[in-house]
Design a protein around this motif. Structure first.
Motif, PDB file in Angstrom:
ATOM      1  N   VAL A  27      35.299 -30.758  45.840  1.00  0.00           N
ATOM      2  CA  VAL A  27      33.970 -31.105  45.334  1.00  0.00           C
ATOM      3  C   VAL A  27      33.764 -30.510  43.942  1.00  0.00           C
ATOM      4  O   VAL A  27      33.271 -31.180  43.034  1.00  0.00           O
ATOM      5  CB  VAL A  27      32.865 -30.633  46.309  1.00  0.00           C
ATOM      6  N   ALA A  28      34.173 -29.262  43.777  1.00  0.00           N
ATOM      7  CA  ALA A  28      34.014 -28.582  42.490  1.00  0.00           C
ATOM      8  C   ALA A  28      34.717 -29.331  41.363  1.00  0.00           C
ATOM      9  O   ALA A  28      34.149 -29.506  40.280  1.00  0.00           O
ATOM     10  CB  ALA A  28      34.545 -27.154  42.590  1.00  0.00           C
ATOM     11  N   LYS A  29      35.931 -29.794  41.632  1.00  0.00           N
ATOM     12  CA  LYS A  29      36.682 -30.527  40.605  1.00  0.00           C
ATOM     13  C   LYS A  29      35.951 -31.803  40.193  1.00  0.00           C
ATOM     14  O   LYS A  29      35.903 -32.138  39.013  1.00  0.00           O
ATOM     15  CB  LYS A  29      38.082 -30.862  41.106  1.00  0.00           C
ATOM     16  N   ARG A  30      35.378 -32.507  41.171  1.00  0.00           N
ATOM     17  CA  ARG A  30      34.663 -33.756  40.873  1.00  0.00           C
ATOM     18  C   ARG A  30      33.406 -33.496  40.036  1.00  0.00           C
ATOM     19  O   ARG A  30      32.948 -34.378  39.315  1.00  0.00           O
ATOM     20  CB  ARG A  30      34.274 -34.481  42.171  1.00  0.00           C
ATOM     21  N   LEU A  31      32.857 -32.270  40.154  1.00  0.00           N
ATOM     22  CA  LEU A  31      31.653 -31.909  39.401  1.00  0.00           C
ATOM     23  C   LEU A  31      31.966 -31.074  38.156  1.00  0.00           C
ATOM     24  O   LEU A  31      31.045 -30.654  37.453  1.00  0.00           O
ATOM     25  CB  LEU A  31      30.697 -31.111  40.301  1.00  0.00           C
ATOM     26  N   SER A  32      33.240 -30.805  37.915  1.00  0.00           N
ATOM     27  CA  SER A  32      33.674 -29.926  36.811  1.00  0.00           C
ATOM     28  C   SER A  32      33.039 -28.542  36.920  1.00  0.00           C
ATOM     29  O   SER A  32      32.533 -27.988  35.937  1.00  0.00           O
ATOM     30  CB  SER A  32      33.350 -30.569  35.456  1.00  0.00           C
ATOM     31  N   ALA A  50      18.333 -31.448  40.462  1.00  0.00           N
ATOM     32  CA  ALA A  50      18.197 -32.816  40.972  1.00  0.00           C
ATOM     33  C   ALA A  50      19.355 -33.698  40.521  1.00  0.00           C
ATOM     34  O   ALA A  50      19.897 -34.472  41.315  1.00  0.00           O
ATOM     35  CB  ALA A  50      16.860 -33.410  40.533  1.00  0.00           C
ATOM     36  N   SER A  51      19.756 -33.592  39.269  1.00  0.00           N
ATOM     37  CA  SER A  51      20.854 -34.413  38.759  1.00  0.00           C
ATOM     38  C   SER A  51      22.166 -34.078  39.469  1.00  0.00           C
ATOM     39  O   SER A  51      22.960 -34.961  39.783  1.00  0.00           O
ATOM     40  CB  SER A  51      21.011 -34.236  37.248  1.00  0.00           C
ATOM     41  N   ARG A  52      22.380 -32.814  39.761  1.00  0.00           N
ATOM     42  CA  ARG A  52      23.593 -32.395  40.452  1.00  0.00           C
ATOM     43  C   ARG A  52      23.538 -32.847  41.913  1.00  0.00           C
ATOM     44  O   ARG A  52      24.543 -33.249  42.477  1.00  0.00           O
ATOM     45  CB  ARG A  52      23.729 -30.869  40.349  1.00  0.00           C
ATOM     46  N   LEU A  53      22.360 -32.805  42.514  1.00  0.00           N
ATOM     47  CA  LEU A  53      22.206 -33.277  43.893  1.00  0.00           C
ATOM     48  C   LEU A  53      22.506 -34.776  43.975  1.00  0.00           C
ATOM     49  O   LEU A  53      23.143 -35.250  44.915  1.00  0.00           O
ATOM     50  CB  LEU A  53      20.790 -32.974  44.392  1.00  0.00           C
ATOM     51  N   PHE A  54      22.078 -35.501  42.955  1.00  0.00           N
ATOM     52  CA  PHE A  54      22.373 -36.930  42.881  1.00  0.00           C
ATOM     53  C   PHE A  54      23.888 -37.145  42.817  1.00  0.00           C
ATOM     54  O   PHE A  54      24.437 -37.990  43.526  1.00  0.00           O
ATOM     55  CB  PHE A  54      21.678 -37.550  41.668  1.00  0.00           C
TER      56      PHE A  54
END
Length: 69
Positions: A27-32, A50-54
């Motif tokens: 998950v971390a890699k997909r979110l950098s 909110a943007s990260r939750l999206f």
């Protein structure tokens, strides 16, 4: 002190992540991000924007409302 909603959302993130058989690193890699940041989200010590939750809802294939159920 963590807010109860942040703790609840973090638990829901962890729950769906494990159901999807994804590691914190995946998950971390997909979110950098670092896996440590995902850990902090999951225990509720860091609030999720909110943007990260999206973004998480898209990665984990759930509606954003899932995190608040």
């Amino acid at each position: 002190m963590s807010h109860p909603v942040d703790i609840h959302v973090g638990k829901r993130v962890k729950q769906i992540r494990t159901l999807r058989r994804m590691s914190q690193t995946d998950v971390a890699k997909r979110l950098s991000l670092s896996f440590q940041q995902i850990q902090k989200y999951e225990i509720g010590s860091n609030r999720i924007a909110a943007s990260r939750l999206f973004e998480l809802s898209r990665i984990l294939d759930v509606p954003t409302s899932y995190f608040f159920e």
